[in-house]
Design a protein around this motif. Structure first.
Motif, short mmCIF file in Angstrom:
data_model
loop_
_atom_site.label_atom_id
_atom_site.label_comp_id
_atom_site.label_asym_id
_atom_site.label_seq_id
_atom_site.Cartn_x
_atom_site.Cartn_y
_atom_site.Cartn_z
N ARG A 1 10.27 35.62 68.93
CA ARG A 1 9.81 36.26 70.17
C ARG A 1 10.46 35.61 71.39
N ALA A 2 10.54 34.29 71.40
CA ALA A 2 11.17 33.60 72.53
C ALA A 2 12.63 33.99 72.65
N HIS A 3 13.32 34.04 71.52
CA HIS A 3 14.73 34.42 71.53
C HIS A 3 14.92 35.85 72.02
N LEU A 4 14.16 36.77 71.45
CA LEU A 4 14.33 38.18 71.80
C LEU A 4 13.97 38.45 73.26
N ALA A 5 12.88 37.88 73.73
CA ALA A 5 12.47 38.11 75.11
C ALA A 5 13.52 37.60 76.09
N GLN A 6 14.04 36.39 75.84
CA GLN A 6 15.06 35.85 76.73
C GLN A 6 16.36 36.63 76.64
N SER A 7 16.72 37.06 75.44
CA SER A 7 17.94 37.85 75.26
C SER A 7 17.87 39.14 76.06
N VAL A 8 16.71 39.82 75.99
CA VAL A 8 16.55 41.08 76.73
C VAL A 8 16.58 40.82 78.23
N ARG A 9 15.94 39.74 78.68
CA ARG A 9 15.91 39.45 80.11
C ARG A 9 17.32 39.22 80.66
N VAL A 10 18.10 38.37 80.00
CA VAL A 10 19.42 38.07 80.56
C VAL A 10 20.38 39.24 80.38
N ALA A 11 20.19 40.04 79.32
CA ALA A 11 21.02 41.24 79.16
C ALA A 11 20.71 42.25 80.26
N ALA A 12 19.41 42.38 80.62
CA ALA A 12 19.05 43.29 81.71
C ALA A 12 19.63 42.80 83.03
#
Length: 215
Positions: free
Chosen positions: A161-172
């Motif tokens: 969850r930590a990985h996916l949430a951060q990945s989506v944030r920086v990709a956005a």
């Protein structure tokens, strides 16, 4: 599960914090802990708008390059986590999720490397040894290696969850602040797949029904 909203300055905040810039593993690298340049200003201002190289499909900005480097580093940190799943749980749903995420992470790593090569960026990982947000630490990986069954699922869910949430944030943030078409297309794909994986994770990582004890 709600889609992660973009924060315009988050990408450069994550990359320019003191811990990463100083090369100090274990430093406080919360994305909100250090002021960052505004990368939402558009093509004429801000760090994210400075063209650093030109590839076959257009110019790369510093934000494009920084995001690609971070995405590659995050994928490299995630793959050892996913490789533990087949030997630490027999649950087919967790195994399927790990296999899907491993395929996507490997593809993102290779795509990041190809785009970085097109940008003329260094092939070395500038985040080596830095425990950036969303990255599992050495201690976290050791804890996963020693866990099995429900305990493993619980730890795995937290790290994914930590990985996916951060990945989506920086990709956005890359979608808002980047300029290179190929990199922006990759960021769009990362946001879409990341939110889909978060939804799958939410289905697996649900609290037990009232009156039932965890297996």
């Amino acid at each position: 599960m709600r889609a992660i909203a973009a924060t315009p300055a988050l990408l450069m905040a994550a990359l320019l914090v003191a811990g990463c810039a100083a090369g100090a593993p274990g430093a406080d690298i919360s994305a909100d802990s250090t002021p960052a340049p505004d990368i939402s200003a558009g093509p004429s201002t801000g760090i994210g708008s400075t063209a650093s190289a030109t590839g076959a499909t257009g110019a790369f900005s510093a934000t494009d390059t920084a995001w690609l480097q971070l995405t590659a580093a995050m994928a490299q940190r995630l793959l050892p986590v996913l490789d533990l799943v087949p030997t630490h749980t027999t649950d087919p749903a967790w195994r399927r999720l790990a296999a899907q995420m491993r395929t996507g992470s490997s593809a993102n790593l290779e795509r990041s490397r190809r785009l970085l090569a097109g940008a003329g960026a260094p092939t070395t990982n500038p985040h080596e040894g830095h425990d950036m947000p969303g990255m599992i630490t050495a201690d976290g990986l050791a804890a996963l290696r020693s866990a099995n069954g429900t305990a493993f699922h619980r730890l795995l869910a937290a790290h994914l969850r930590a990985h996916l949430a951060q990945s989506v944030r920086v990709a956005a943030a890359e979608q808002q602040g980047g300029v290179h078409p190929g990199t922006a297309a990759m960021a769009t794909a990362v946001v879409r797949s990341g939110n889909a994986d978060l939804a799958r994770l939410d289905q697996l990582d649900r609290p037990p029904a009232p009156g039932r004890r965890p297996a």
